[in-house]
Enzyme design. Structure first.
Site, PDB file in Angstrom:
ATOM      1  N   GLY A  11      -3.758  14.167   1.048  1.00 32.54           N
ATOM      2  CA  GLY A  11      -2.905  13.543   0.041  1.00 32.54           C
ATOM      3  C   GLY A  11      -3.429  13.567  -1.377  1.00 32.54           C
ATOM      4  N   LYS A  37       1.671  -4.436  -4.596  1.00 29.46           N
ATOM      5  CA  LYS A  37       2.886  -3.633  -4.781  1.00 29.46           C
ATOM      6  C   LYS A  37       4.160  -4.451  -4.561  1.00 29.46           C
ATOM      7  CE  LYS A  37       0.902   0.914  -3.967  1.00 29.46           C
ATOM      8  NZ  LYS A  37       1.061   2.214  -3.321  1.00 29.46           N
TER       9      LYS A  37
HETATM   10  P1  NDP Z   1       0.878   0.572   5.846  1.00 24.65           P
HETATM   11  O1  NDP Z   1      -0.197  -0.373   6.211  1.00 24.65           O
HETATM   12  O2  NDP Z   1       2.056   0.094   5.080  1.00 24.65           O
HETATM   13  O3  NDP Z   1       1.467   1.219   7.207  1.00 24.65           O
HETATM   14  C1  NDP Z   1       0.594   1.706   8.185  1.00 24.65           C
HETATM   15  C2  NDP Z   1       1.384   2.503   9.219  1.00 24.65           C
HETATM   16  O4  NDP Z   1       0.432   3.167  10.061  1.00 24.65           O
HETATM   17  C3  NDP Z   1       2.251   1.651  10.155  1.00 24.65           C
HETATM   18  O5  NDP Z   1       3.435   2.369  10.430  1.00 24.65           O
HETATM   19  C4  NDP Z   1       1.376   1.516  11.407  1.00 24.65           C
HETATM   20  O6  NDP Z   1       2.119   1.367  12.602  1.00 24.65           O
HETATM   21  C5  NDP Z   1       0.708   2.859  11.430  1.00 24.65           C
HETATM   22  N1  NDP Z   1      -0.581   2.883  12.160  1.00 24.65           N
HETATM   23  C6  NDP Z   1      -1.736   2.294  11.795  1.00 24.65           C
HETATM   24  N2  NDP Z   1      -2.719   2.592  12.679  1.00 24.65           N
HETATM   25  C7  NDP Z   1      -2.148   3.407  13.627  1.00 24.65           C
HETATM   26  C8  NDP Z   1      -2.644   4.053  14.784  1.00 24.65           C
HETATM   27  N3  NDP Z   1      -3.923   3.928  15.176  1.00 24.65           N
HETATM   28  N4  NDP Z   1      -1.785   4.813  15.498  1.00 24.65           N
HETATM   29  C9  NDP Z   1      -0.490   4.955  15.115  1.00 24.65           C
HETATM   30  N5  NDP Z   1       0.039   4.365  14.008  1.00 24.65           N
HETATM   31  C10 NDP Z   1      -0.788   3.594  13.277  1.00 24.65           C
HETATM   32  O7  NDP Z   1       0.158   1.795   5.116  1.00 24.65           O
HETATM   33  P2  NDP Z   1       0.736   2.710   3.936  1.00 24.65           P
HETATM   34  O8  NDP Z   1       2.077   3.191   4.350  1.00 24.65           O
HETATM   35  O9  NDP Z   1       0.595   2.027   2.653  1.00 24.65           O
HETATM   36  O10 NDP Z   1      -0.326   3.928   3.927  1.00 24.65           O
HETATM   37  C11 NDP Z   1      -0.312   4.900   4.944  1.00 24.65           C
HETATM   38  C12 NDP Z   1      -1.292   6.017   4.589  1.00 24.65           C
HETATM   39  O11 NDP Z   1      -0.864   6.685   3.408  1.00 24.65           O
HETATM   40  C13 NDP Z   1      -2.724   5.549   4.319  1.00 24.65           C
HETATM   41  O12 NDP Z   1      -3.616   6.499   4.864  1.00 24.65           O
HETATM   42  C14 NDP Z   1      -2.807   5.575   2.799  1.00 24.65           C
HETATM   43  O13 NDP Z   1      -4.126   5.771   2.341  1.00 24.65           O
HETATM   44  C15 NDP Z   1      -1.944   6.788   2.497  1.00 24.65           C
HETATM   45  N6  NDP Z   1      -1.376   6.805   1.125  1.00 24.65           N
HETATM   46  C16 NDP Z   1      -1.658   7.877   0.349  1.00 24.65           C
HETATM   47  C17 NDP Z   1      -1.139   7.968  -0.923  1.00 24.65           C
HETATM   48  C18 NDP Z   1      -1.465   9.164  -1.769  1.00 24.65           C
HETATM   49  O14 NDP Z   1      -1.180   9.150  -2.974  1.00 24.65           O
HETATM   50  N7  NDP Z   1      -2.029  10.214  -1.195  1.00 24.65           N
HETATM   51  C19 NDP Z   1      -0.281   6.914  -1.484  1.00 24.65           C
HETATM   52  C20 NDP Z   1       0.008   5.841  -0.551  1.00 24.65           C
HETATM   53  C21 NDP Z   1      -0.546   5.795   0.704  1.00 24.65           C
HETATM   54  P3  NDP Z   1       2.684  -0.085  13.055  1.00 24.65           P
HETATM   55  O15 NDP Z   1       3.921  -0.304  12.247  1.00 24.65           O
HETATM   56  O16 NDP Z   1       2.963   0.076  14.491  1.00 24.65           O
HETATM   57  O17 NDP Z   1       1.599  -1.086  12.755  1.00 24.65           O
END
Ligand code: NDP
Length: 275
Positions: free
Chosen positions: A241, A66
């Site tokens: 989602g 992306k």
């Molecule tokens: P990223 O990897 O960019 O970001 C992950 C985020 O989750 C960060 O803010 C991270 O925090 C946080 N995180 C991860 N593990 C934990 C935990 N155990 N406790 C608290 N916070 C946590 O992921 P994306 O933003 O790309 O995706 C996020 C979600 O959205 C996923 O589940 C993905 O599948 C879903 N998604 C769904 C879509 C749809 O069309 N339905 C489209 C795009 C995404 P930190 O910054 O502290 O590491």
């Protein structure tokens, strides 16, 4: 002549996009082919070049490309600029137009499919990754009463809140989980990736106000720990989602083809019960 589209990623086997766009093409009567393209991790640009040279009209972009697509595009839409990520490209001669429809897909699913207008609502957004970056401006455009952004790494929440502020006057409050105290919200959105590994962000059940909606961005996983917490807190409006996935695809289809397909059948087909 059949117009060619594809989704590009690595891995790509898991992608539902061909199923969704093929269904959209059938219901709208459009003559398109839509395939999966696996690009080498260091070969995004070459693979897209080859697809365009063979007559490809547009592509969806999934992980991990992306950001590469942001660099590849000649014309980045504001949604893609804010998200710092592209999930759809349209090719026109030398021009590569790029969009990010994730946020608008999320909002459309909540407002239209789930009949939850966001105007005047108190919204809690968990996570400050790519999905949140894409979601913030479309969410703010709905004029919620309050948006609180919480992230494990609080600095990232502050960074995103400041970025959003440049585009929208509505204040996004950036906090850590422990700062939520007894705050309660009408809409709680889990945009963390915690559910992908069956984890729960450190969230207390009192964040769910009576009548609230708990929205999980991950899809196809049934009742995730986040949705389970909401259910145990008495929340009856639970969603994952899958609708967002279908709606962002419909936005891309409309952008490419000039007609917006109905998403109900696709959502029904892909829905995994929340049990
Ligand atoms: P990223 O990897 O960019 O970001 C992950 C985020 O989750 C960060 O803010 C991270 O925090 C946080 N995180 C991860 N593990 C934990 C935990 N155990 N406790 C608290 N916070 C946590 O992921 P994306 O933003 O790309 O995706 C996020 C979600 O959205 C996923 O589940 C993905 O599948 C879903 N998604 C769904 C879509 C749809 O069309 N339905 C489209 C795009 C995404 P930190 O910054 O502290 O590491």
């Amino acid at each position: 002549m059949t117009d060619r589209y594809a989704v590009i990623g690595n891995p790509i086997e898991q992608s539902k996009s061909p199923l969704i766009h093929t269904a959209f093409a059938q219901v709208t009567g459009h003559d398109i082919s839509y395939t999966k393209v696996l690009a080498p991790l260091d070969g995004f640009a070459d693979t897209v070049d080859a697809f365009r040279a063979a007559g490809g009209r547009g592509m969806n972009v999934t992980a991990p490309f992306k950001l590469d697509a942001c660099e590849y595009a000649t014309d980045l839409a504001p949604s893609a600029q804010m998200a710092g990520a592209v999930n759809a490209m349209k090719f026109d001669g030398d021009r590569v137009f790029a969009e990010n429809f994730d946020g608008v897909g999320l909002v459309r699913d909540m407002v239209h499919n789930l009949a939850r207008p966001l105007k005047g609502q108190r919204v809690l957004l968990l996570g400050a990754g790519g999905a949140t970056r894409g979601a913030l401006l479309p969410l703010l455009a709905q004029q919620p009463a309050q948006v609180v952004l919480v992230n494990r790494t609080v600095a990232k929440a502050h960074e995103l809140s400041a970025l959003a502020q440049r585009h929208n006057p509505l204040q996004v409050q950036a906090l850590g989980y422990e700062d939520l105290h007894d705050m309660a919200f009408d809409v709680v959105i889990n945009a963390t990736s915690a559910s992908l590994t069956a984890q729960l962000p450190p969230l207390k059940a009192q964040v769910f106000a009576p009548g609230s909606l708990a929205y999980e961005l991950a899809y196809g996983k049934g009742l995730t720990p986040f949705l389970k917490l909401a259910q145990q807190a008495g929340v009856t409006h639970l969603a994952d989602g899958v609708g967002m996935l279908a709606e962002q695809a419909a936005e891309a289809f409309a952008w490419w083809r000039g007609v917006r397909p109905d998403t109900a059948a696709v959502i029904h087909q892909l829905t995994v019960p929340l049990v």
